[in-house]
Structure formats: structure tokens, C-alpha cells
Design a protein around this motif. Structure first.
Motif, PDB file in Angstrom:
ATOM      1  N   GLU A 168    -118.001   2.229 -41.962  1.00 50.02           N
ATOM      2  CA  GLU A 168    -117.484   3.538 -42.338  1.00 50.02           C
ATOM      3  C   GLU A 168    -117.116   3.565 -43.818  1.00 50.02           C
ATOM      4  OE1 GLU A 168    -117.415   6.248 -40.411  1.00 50.02           O
ATOM      5  OE2 GLU A 168    -118.429   4.991 -38.922  1.00 50.02           O
ATOM      6  N   PRO A 169    -117.565   4.581 -44.560  1.00 58.07           N
ATOM      7  CA  PRO A 169    -117.209   4.682 -45.980  1.00 58.07           C
ATOM      8  C   PRO A 169    -115.722   4.957 -46.156  1.00 58.07           C
ATOM      9  CG  PRO A 169    -118.336   6.671 -45.248  1.00 58.07           C
ATOM     10  CD  PRO A 169    -118.440   5.686 -44.119  1.00 58.07           C
ATOM     11  N   VAL A 170    -115.134   4.308 -47.122  1.00 59.14           N
ATOM     12  CA  VAL A 170    -113.706   4.462 -47.410  1.00 59.14           C
ATOM     13  C   VAL A 170    -113.481   5.194 -48.726  1.00 59.14           C
ATOM     14  CG1 VAL A 170    -111.566   3.218 -47.937  1.00 59.14           C
ATOM     15  CG2 VAL A 170    -113.063   2.418 -46.100  1.00 59.14           C
ATOM     16  N   ALA A 171    -114.173   4.734 -49.756  1.00 60.80           N
ATOM     17  CA  ALA A 171    -113.993   5.313 -51.085  1.00 60.80           C
ATOM     18  C   ALA A 171    -115.108   4.819 -51.991  1.00 60.80           C
ATOM     19  CB  ALA A 171    -112.625   4.937 -51.661  1.00 60.80           C
ATOM     20  N   VAL A 172    -115.179   5.408 -53.166  1.00 58.69           N
ATOM     21  CA  VAL A 172    -116.131   4.962 -54.173  1.00 58.69           C
ATOM     22  C   VAL A 172    -115.443   5.046 -55.527  1.00 58.69           C
ATOM     23  CG1 VAL A 172    -117.118   7.288 -54.349  1.00 58.69           C
ATOM     24  CG2 VAL A 172    -118.419   5.335 -55.208  1.00 58.69           C
ATOM     25  N   GLY A 216    -111.751   6.587 -59.035  1.00 52.26           N
ATOM     26  CA  GLY A 216    -111.885   6.329 -57.612  1.00 52.26           C
ATOM     27  C   GLY A 216    -111.716   7.599 -56.809  1.00 52.26           C
ATOM     28  N   VAL A 217    -112.599   7.794 -55.828  1.00 56.40           N
ATOM     29  CA  VAL A 217    -112.552   8.983 -54.981  1.00 56.40           C
ATOM     30  C   VAL A 217    -112.576   8.551 -53.522  1.00 56.40           C
ATOM     31  CG1 VAL A 217    -113.589  11.219 -54.442  1.00 56.40           C
ATOM     32  CG2 VAL A 217    -113.843  10.254 -56.746  1.00 56.40           C
ATOM     33  N   GLU A 218    -111.586   9.010 -52.743  1.00 59.51           N
ATOM     34  CA  GLU A 218    -111.561   8.737 -51.313  1.00 59.51           C
ATOM     35  C   GLU A 218    -112.712   9.468 -50.640  1.00 59.51           C
ATOM     36  OE1 GLU A 218    -109.446   6.674 -50.061  1.00 59.51           O
ATOM     37  OE2 GLU A 218    -107.692   6.645 -51.381  1.00 59.51           O
ATOM     38  N   GLU A 219    -113.118   8.977 -49.474  1.00 59.35           N
ATOM     39  CA  GLU A 219    -114.295   9.553 -48.816  1.00 59.35           C
ATOM     40  C   GLU A 219    -114.108  11.014 -48.442  1.00 59.35           C
ATOM     41  OE1 GLU A 219    -114.793  10.361 -45.429  1.00 59.35           O
ATOM     42  OE2 GLU A 219    -112.769   9.924 -44.736  1.00 59.35           O
ATOM     43  N   TYR A 220    -112.869  11.481 -48.361  1.00 61.36           N
ATOM     44  CA  TYR A 220    -112.629  12.892 -48.051  1.00 61.36           C
ATOM     45  C   TYR A 220    -112.403  13.728 -49.304  1.00 61.36           C
ATOM     46  CZ  TYR A 220    -108.012  10.656 -48.136  1.00 61.36           C
ATOM     47  OH  TYR A 220    -106.927   9.882 -48.463  1.00 61.36           O
ATOM     48  N   GLY A 221    -112.597  13.149 -50.488  1.00 66.12           N
ATOM     49  CA  GLY A 221    -112.636  13.945 -51.710  1.00 66.12           C
ATOM     50  C   GLY A 221    -111.386  13.953 -52.558  1.00 66.12           C
ATOM     51  N   GLU A 222    -110.384  13.130 -52.239  1.00 66.42           N
ATOM     52  CA  GLU A 222    -109.194  13.049 -53.079  1.00 66.42           C
ATOM     53  C   GLU A 222    -109.310  11.889 -54.057  1.00 66.42           C
ATOM     54  OE1 GLU A 222    -105.546  12.871 -50.937  1.00 66.42           O
ATOM     55  OE2 GLU A 222    -105.682  14.923 -50.182  1.00 66.42           O
ATOM     56  N   VAL A 223    -108.682  12.047 -55.207  1.00 62.88           N
ATOM     57  CA  VAL A 223    -108.700  10.988 -56.210  1.00 62.88           C
ATOM     58  C   VAL A 223    -107.851   9.812 -55.734  1.00 62.88           C
ATOM     59  CG1 VAL A 223    -108.089  10.355 -58.571  1.00 62.88           C
ATOM     60  CG2 VAL A 223    -109.047  12.621 -58.093  1.00 62.88           C
ATOM     61  N   ALA A 224    -108.466   8.637 -55.698  1.00 59.47           N
ATOM     62  CA  ALA A 224    -107.733   7.423 -55.324  1.00 59.47           C
ATOM     63  C   ALA A 224    -107.000   6.840 -56.518  1.00 59.47           C
ATOM     64  CB  ALA A 224    -108.696   6.388 -54.748  1.00 59.47           C
ATOM     65  N   GLY A 225    -107.519   7.070 -57.693  1.00 60.67           N
ATOM     66  CA  GLY A 225    -106.899   6.565 -58.907  1.00 60.67           C
ATOM     67  C   GLY A 225    -107.849   6.644 -60.076  1.00 60.67           C
ATOM     68  N   VAL A 226    -107.302   6.625 -61.270  1.00 61.72           N
ATOM     69  CA  VAL A 226    -108.094   6.665 -62.495  1.00 61.72           C
ATOM     70  C   VAL A 226    -107.527   5.620 -63.452  1.00 61.72           C
ATOM     71  CG1 VAL A 226    -108.884   8.079 -64.435  1.00 61.72           C
ATOM     72  CG2 VAL A 226    -108.487   9.154 -62.206  1.00 61.72           C
ATOM     73  N   ARG A 227    -108.404   4.883 -64.093  1.00 62.05           N
ATOM     74  CA  ARG A 227    -107.987   3.925 -65.109  1.00 62.05           C
ATOM     75  C   ARG A 227    -108.933   4.011 -66.309  1.00 62.05           C
ATOM     76  NH1 ARG A 227    -104.424   4.025 -62.125  1.00 62.05           N
ATOM     77  NH2 ARG A 227    -103.149   2.342 -61.253  1.00 62.05           N
ATOM     78  N   PHE A 251    -122.990   7.229 -50.473  1.00 60.09           N
ATOM     79  CA  PHE A 251    -122.575   6.277 -49.452  1.00 60.09           C
ATOM     80  C   PHE A 251    -123.734   5.722 -48.621  1.00 60.09           C
ATOM     81  CE2 PHE A 251    -118.200   8.204 -49.741  1.00 60.09           C
ATOM     82  CZ  PHE A 251    -117.571   7.032 -50.143  1.00 60.09           C
ATOM     83  N   MET A 252    -124.930   6.261 -48.811  1.00 60.17           N
ATOM     84  CA  MET A 252    -126.076   5.798 -48.032  1.00 60.17           C
ATOM     85  C   MET A 252    -126.481   4.398 -48.475  1.00 60.17           C
ATOM     86  SD  MET A 252    -129.837   7.537 -47.658  1.00 60.17           S
ATOM     87  CE  MET A 252    -129.094   9.096 -47.167  1.00 60.17           C
TER      88      MET A 252
END
Length: 212
Positions: free
Chosen positions: A86-90, A109-120, A199-200
Motif C-alpha cells: 500500500e502506498p504511504v507517501a512520496v 513529501g506528500v502523503e498518499e491522500y494529498g497532504e504535505v508530509a513535510g518540506v525541507r 505509485f505504480m
């Protein structure tokens, strides 16, 4: 005289061959170490965005090359995180081209549902004491992207406050903040349009080529 010239030429050629051999030997002996250090630095940067416990794949091996104007150009990468299948993030490598002193390289970083996981910020040439507040070591400004999406805020509010947006700018460095905000927003736009493709996982007989 001729003999001396010939001897000098031979000696110079010999020194050249020996010198080239030494350089090749040193390079061969350090190339693996340099590559390992680069991988360790990248993995540390990725872990600053994604918790390692959130995925169980080799995120460095599960990376794919990308090329798209929204992400800032070519020779970019997407580091994909999966839990099981299952995809988690990219995490995208992104270039913000509109920095005050040149392009700003980011990890978004973007969570699989479209929210920002973080930026550096990976690299930049912005003015010390002004534009370098985009670095997490300098301020917590970059953390304001965490949890954001194209719905939070609305698309037209993905801007600095001077442009009627919701993100703070820096005194004397509005251009820097504006470039980063735009790059993060455009990354979310790219992800929304290419989520399934990103994610493919490729089969062994599929040709690897940058996504466009």
C-alpha cells in the motif's frame, strides 16, 4: 641535445601515466564510500520528512526519475514509501526556479491522500540573514506546510500574505518565500494529476523512463 629532449619527453610521459594511475586508483578506492555517504545524507533528509516506521520498503531503491515543468525541470526524483503493497507517501525532489539568488532545491513529501508530509530545503544561494530563514535550522517557517493540501488553504490562497495568501513572508526576502510556496503548491498539483502513475511499480520488462 636531441637525446636530452627525448629523455625529458619520456620522463614527462611517464609522470603523466603514473599520475593518471594514482588518480584513478584513489577515485576507485573512494567512489563507493562517496556514494554510500551521499545515500546516507539523502536517507537522513527523507527521514526528516517521513517517519521510518511509517513504511517498510527500501525508499532509495523504490525511487523513480521525473521530469516536469511543475516540479521545476528535469533530472528529478520521486522517493516512494509503501507499507506492504500500500502506498504511504512520496517525497519529490523539486526545484523552485524563482529564488532571489537562483534556484532553490527542495524535498517535498506528500502523503498518499494529498497532504504535505513535510518540506525541507536541500540547497540554495539566498541571502544569509534574510532568505536563509527557509532552512529549518534557522526558523520554523518551513514547518507551516505540514498538513497542508490543495484544499487547505484554497488554491488561490497558496501565496504569501503580501499576495493575499496565508503564508508569512520574510522581511526583505519576500521573493524567497514566494518561490518556495509556489513550488510546494505546484508539487501538490502535480501529485493530484499523477498520483496513480507515481505509485505504480514497474514490472521487470518495462522500460524505465522519466514521467512527463
Amino acid at each position: 641535445m636531441v637525446r636530452n629532449i627525448l629523455m625529458s619527453g619520456v620522463l614527462l610521459a611517464l609522470f603523466g601515466v603514473v599520475g593518471a594511475g594514482l588518480v584513478a586508483f584513489v577515485f576507485q578506492g573512494t567512489a563507493d564510500r562517496i556514494a554510500a555517504n551521499e545515500e546516507a545524507i539523502m536517507l537522513s533528509s527523507l527521514h526528516a520528512i517521513l517517519q521510518h516506521e511509517a513504511y517498510d520498503n527500501d525508499i532509495l531503491e523504490d525511487a523513480i526519475p521525473l521530469s516536469d515543468e511543475l516540479l521545476g525541470g528535469t533530472d528529478l526524483m520521486a522517493y516512494r514509501a509503501y507499507l506492504g503493497d500500500e502506498p504511504v507517501a512520496v517525497v519529490f525532489t523539486v526545484i523552485a526556479p524563482g529564488g532571489y539568488s537562483g534556484p532553490i532545491r527542495l524535498l517535498v513529501g506528500v502523503e498518499e491522500y494529498g497532504e504535505v508530509a513535510g518540506v525541507r530545503v536541500v540547497a540554495h544561494r539566498e541571502t544569509p540573514g534574510l532568505g536563509d530563514d527557509i532552512e529549518v535550522q534557522r526558523s520554523d517557517w518551513i514547518l507551516d506546510f505540514d498538513g497542508r493540501s490543495l484544499a487547505n488553504p484554497a488554491y488561490n490562497q497558496w501565496a504569501v500574505r503580501r499576495d493575499a495568501g496565508v503564508f508569512d513572508q520574510f522581511t526583505g526576502a519576500t521573493i524567497t518565500a514566494r518561490a518556495v510556496v509556489t513550488a510546494v503548491r505546484d508539487t501538490l498539483v502535480y501529485f493530484e494529476a499523477h498520483r496513480d502513475t507515481v505509485f505504480m511499480r514497474e514490472t521487470a520488462d518495462e522500460e524505465e523512463s522519466p514521467l512527463e
